[in-house]
Design a protein around this motif. Structure first.
Motif, short mmCIF file in Angstrom:
data_model
loop_
_atom_site.label_atom_id
_atom_site.label_comp_id
_atom_site.label_asym_id
_atom_site.label_seq_id
_atom_site.Cartn_x
_atom_site.Cartn_y
_atom_site.Cartn_z
N SER A 69 30.74 87.82 28.01
CA SER A 69 30.09 88.04 29.31
C SER A 69 28.84 87.19 29.49
O SER A 69 28.00 87.49 30.35
CB SER A 69 29.74 89.52 29.46
N GLN A 114 28.03 84.37 30.89
CA GLN A 114 27.70 83.85 32.23
C GLN A 114 27.09 84.93 33.10
O GLN A 114 26.11 84.69 33.80
CB GLN A 114 28.94 83.27 32.90
N THR A 115 27.65 86.11 33.09
CA THR A 115 27.15 87.21 33.90
C THR A 115 25.82 87.73 33.37
O THR A 115 24.87 87.96 34.13
CB THR A 115 28.17 88.37 33.93
#
Length: 75
Positions: free
Chosen positions: A29, A31-32
């Protein structure tokens, strides 16, 4: 139509034995998480996660005020 979902949730005290899974979740995760958590880019390996978790354990043994829990879900 009715949908029934059962999920088991548990709050776990963090330990170095969670390092591999924690790193995998961060990496999946990245990028988020990057938008919200400034430490994401500094977490580059399982060893980074292991050191973080060891630091939490040390702090808890020494009476640190920060309480941290991991959430485990099977669904």
């Amino acid at each position: 139509m009715t949908t029934l979902a059962q999920t088991h949730l548990a709050l776990l005290p963090p330990g170095v034995d969670h390092a591999e899974r924690l790193f995998a979740l961060i990496d999946e995760s990245r990028q988020t998480l990057r938008a919200w958590l400034p430490w994401v880019d500094a977490t580059r390996s399982v060893e980074d996660s292991r050191q973080f978790l060891a630091g939490i354990a040390d702090g808890q043994r020494n009476g640190a005020a920060c309480t941290t829990w991991l959430i485990e879900s099977d669904g």
